[in-house]
Write a protein that holds these residues in place. Structure first.
Motif, PDB file in Angstrom:
ATOM      1  N   GLN A   1       4.849   6.462   0.090  1.00  0.00           N
ATOM      2  CA  GLN A   1       5.611   5.177  -0.056  1.00  0.00           C
ATOM      3  C   GLN A   1       5.269   4.415   0.128  1.00  0.00           C
ATOM      4  N   THR A   2       5.517   3.713  -0.911  1.00  0.00           N
ATOM      5  CA  THR A   2       5.326   2.318  -0.657  1.00  0.00           C
ATOM      6  C   THR A   2       6.037   1.299   0.409  1.00  0.00           C
TER       7      THR A   2
ATOM      8  N   TRP B   1       0.994  -1.582   0.078  1.00  0.00           N
ATOM      9  CA  TRP B   1       0.408  -0.140  -0.079  1.00  0.00           C
ATOM     10  C   TRP B   1       0.834   1.508  -0.144  1.00  0.00           C
ATOM     11  N   ARG B   2       0.350   2.007  -0.601  1.00  0.00           N
ATOM     12  CA  ARG B   2       1.236   3.429  -0.402  1.00  0.00           C
ATOM     13  C   ARG B   2       0.602   4.789   1.060  1.00  0.00           C
ATOM     14  N   ASP B   3       1.771   5.354   1.646  1.00  0.00           N
ATOM     15  CA  ASP B   3       1.783   6.324   2.225  1.00  0.00           C
ATOM     16  C   ASP B   3       2.790   6.537   2.331  1.00  0.00           C
TER      17      ASP B   3
END
Length: 101
Positions: free
Chosen positions: A54-55, A49-51
């Motif tokens: 950042q992956t 997931w992306r946060d």
């Protein structure tokens, strides 16, 4: 009937593996309460997931149980207990209706 799946992380946020005893406790709890479980542990699933641009990757194992009645309040409390035990911001517990053929 419902199939309830728990996606459990293999590593904490620093990359250290969780102790096998944590998973044994969950297996025992689910087996005693629901009469059995299926554990997918040999080939961990990779969650991405992306946060904040950042992956992030999480390796997880999946535990599943079949339940006649879906006790949402019990599962919500148990999910929170697991979330704290595994030091997660979120922990996925999902249910889907099952029709046996």
């Amino acid at each position: 009937m419902h199939l309830v799946s728990l996606l459990l992380p293999l590593y904490d946020n620093t990359g250290q593996p969780f102790e096998p005893a944590q998973y044994a406790w969950i297996r025992q709890t689910l087996t005693e309460r629901f009469g059995g479980l299926t554990a997918y542990t040999r080939a961990p699933a990779a969650g991405l997931w992306r946060d904040e641009g950042q992956t992030i990757r999480d390796d997880v194992v999946v535990y599943e149980v079949l339940v006649e009645e879906l006790d949402r309040s019990w599962w919500a409390a148990y999910r929170e207990e697991l979330r704290l035990a595994f030091q997660q911001d979120e922990l996925m517990v999902r249910a889907q209706a099952v029709e046996l053929l």
